[in-house]
Design an enzyme around this catalytic site. Structure first.
Site, mmCIF file in Angstrom:
data_model
loop_
_atom_site.group_PDB
_atom_site.id
_atom_site.type_symbol
_atom_site.label_atom_id
_atom_site.label_comp_id
_atom_site.label_asym_id
_atom_site.label_seq_id
_atom_site.Cartn_x
_atom_site.Cartn_y
_atom_site.Cartn_z
ATOM 1 N N ARG A 258 0.860 -1.192 0.000
ATOM 2 C CA ARG A 258 0.000 0.000 0.000
ATOM 3 C C ARG A 258 0.891 1.235 0.000
ATOM 4 O O ARG A 258 1.570 1.530 0.978
ATOM 5 C CB ARG A 258 -0.914 -0.032 1.235
ATOM 6 C CG ARG A 258 -1.575 1.295 1.541
ATOM 7 C CD ARG A 258 -2.611 1.173 2.636
ATOM 8 N NE ARG A 258 -2.130 0.579 3.874
ATOM 9 C CZ ARG A 258 -1.468 1.238 4.831
ATOM 10 N NH1 ARG A 258 -1.162 2.509 4.679
ATOM 11 N NH2 ARG A 258 -1.102 0.625 5.947
ATOM 12 N N HIS A 262 -3.261 4.412 5.161
ATOM 13 C CA HIS A 262 -4.376 3.477 5.369
ATOM 14 C C HIS A 262 -5.699 4.146 4.998
ATOM 15 O O HIS A 262 -6.505 3.590 4.252
ATOM 16 C CB HIS A 262 -4.413 3.021 6.829
ATOM 17 C CG HIS A 262 -5.569 2.151 7.158
ATOM 18 N ND1 HIS A 262 -5.670 0.836 6.735
ATOM 19 C CD2 HIS A 262 -6.700 2.400 7.870
ATOM 20 C CE1 HIS A 262 -6.800 0.321 7.166
ATOM 21 N NE2 HIS A 262 -7.448 1.234 7.860
ATOM 22 N N TYR A 271 5.119 4.874 11.149
ATOM 23 C CA TYR A 271 5.394 3.456 11.358
ATOM 24 C C TYR A 271 6.124 2.767 10.198
ATOM 25 O O TYR A 271 6.396 1.574 10.271
ATOM 26 C CB TYR A 271 4.088 2.694 11.656
ATOM 27 C CG TYR A 271 2.998 2.835 10.602
ATOM 28 C CD1 TYR A 271 2.992 2.042 9.466
ATOM 29 C CD2 TYR A 271 1.963 3.750 10.769
ATOM 30 C CE1 TYR A 271 1.987 2.158 8.508
ATOM 31 C CE2 TYR A 271 0.954 3.870 9.827
ATOM 32 C CZ TYR A 271 0.969 3.073 8.699
ATOM 33 O OH TYR A 271 -0.030 3.200 7.748
#
Length: 366
Positions: A258, A262, A271
């Protein structure tokens, strides 16, 4: 016959440089024909432009939220191109590109993301169940639907989408166990994009691959290079054909990444490292297929220009659709909740109706 573990590496037909993979990875799968691959390229380019446009509209406040599938075009599009017209899709909230690929219009897809309707399209018209936000619930629906279709003598396969994070849910395990036990004509298509929001895949499972879990359930498991649309099409076609022949369900893990956050409320810089994203960029599904097609003189400058124009046309139509002010009736939220409305629901509806009427009266008086 006991279920076997997938091979040592994900199945791949076209490598990162656009060359046909002639290693053992491609054994048993046929490269789709040139027309199919050129169509897949066209769809991926248009879908990426569309996804980028929708993300921009979300940042402008035109939508409440949007989970981008940027970088996952090969899995989204290849999976749809691998099923037949009579088959059903059971998507998650991230699978809007799959809906677009099956012919749905942006005006049918996007109202879901700005809170107009929970299901903003007719599932039967497109053979697509409603997009689900709760993780893995649609997997159970897919298995039950596929089993019921077979009991009624219909030639239907159900393909359900899952993310790597959702495979940690109990519903996913239960769905796969039911499918294997019933020999239901179901394909579980897991897009492992490496993160369940901020949790990396190696914090979710210690197994070599998600596809390895299939062996423990007594079903077939396959992992595939999820950025190779040719391999995705071939693997899904094979799984669908096996299910239709009564050979049971298949768990497919498509390894991908991805590229976007998100959702628009997420900050992926907290992260994951920029270097990781750049490394995955070398495996980009669009540039990979473009290199293959150009080497065969199938992708010319003229074809590229036509595809770019089509992508911009869809982006413009999407802007127009989302910039238009929706004509909404707040009382519609009470429709289609129960076949026979409960007394409490009728009371709530009446209360809201009275509040709206009072507001309109006050506005007229002022």
């Amino acid at each position: 016959m006991l279920a076997q573990l997938p091979g040592a590496q994900p199945i791949r037909l076209i490598d990162e440089l656009g060359a046909v993979d002639e290693s053992d990875l491609s054994v048993g799968y046929q490269l789709p024909d040139d027309d199919t691959l050129l169509d897949a390229y066209r769809r991926m380019v248009i879908a990426r432009r569309w996804d980028t446009q929708v993300t921009a509209l979300t940042r402008q406040g035109r939508l409440a939220t949007y989970p981008s599938a940027l970088g996952q075009e090969a899995g989204e599009i290849g999976s749809v191109m691998g099923v037949e017209d009579q088959d059903w899709l059971f998507p998650t909230y991230r699978d809007t590109i799959a809906l677009l690929t099956r012919g749905m219009q942006p005006s049918e897809i996007l109202p879901f993301f700005r809170g107009e309707w929970h299901v903003s399209y007719d599932p039967h018209a497109h053979r697509i169940s409603n997009q689900t936000t709760p993780l893995a619930t649609q997997a159970l629906h897919a298995v039950g639907f596929a089993h019921a279709e077979r009991l009624q003598g219909r030639d239907t396969v159900a393909l359900t989408y899952l993310g790597d994070g959702s495979t940690s849910e109990g519903d996913a395990h239960e769905a796969m166990n039911f499918a294997a036990t019933w020999n239901a004509p179901t394909v579980f298509f897991v897009q492992n994009n490496q993160y369940a929001i901020s949790v990396p895949i190696d914090h979710q499972t210690k197994s070599r691959s998600i596809a390895d879990r299939a062996a423990g359930l007594g079903m077939r498991g396959v992992w595939v290079d999820g950025n190779d649309v040719a391999a995705v099409i071939a693997v899904v076609r094979d799984a669908v054909a096996r299910a239709r022949r009564g050979e049971g369900p298949t768990l497919i893990e498509a390894r991908t990444y991805r590229l976007e956050a998100h959702t628009n409320s997420d900050d992926p810089t907290r992260y994951r490292e920029k270097l990781e994203q750049e490394r995955w960029g070398f495996a980009d599904p669009i540039s990979r297929l473009a290199a293959y097609l150009r080497a065969k003189d199938l992708l010319t400058d003229a074809v590229e220009e036509e595809i770019t124009a089509a992508a911009e046309e869809l982006a413009a139509a999407t802007r127009d659709a989302m910039n238009a002010t929706p004509n909404l009736d707040p009382l519609e939220m009470f429709d289609h909740v129960y076949a026979t409305p409960r007394a409490s629901l009728l009371e709530q509806r009446a209360a809201l109706e009275a509040e709206i009427a009072q507001h309109e009266t006050e506005e007229l008086a002022s």
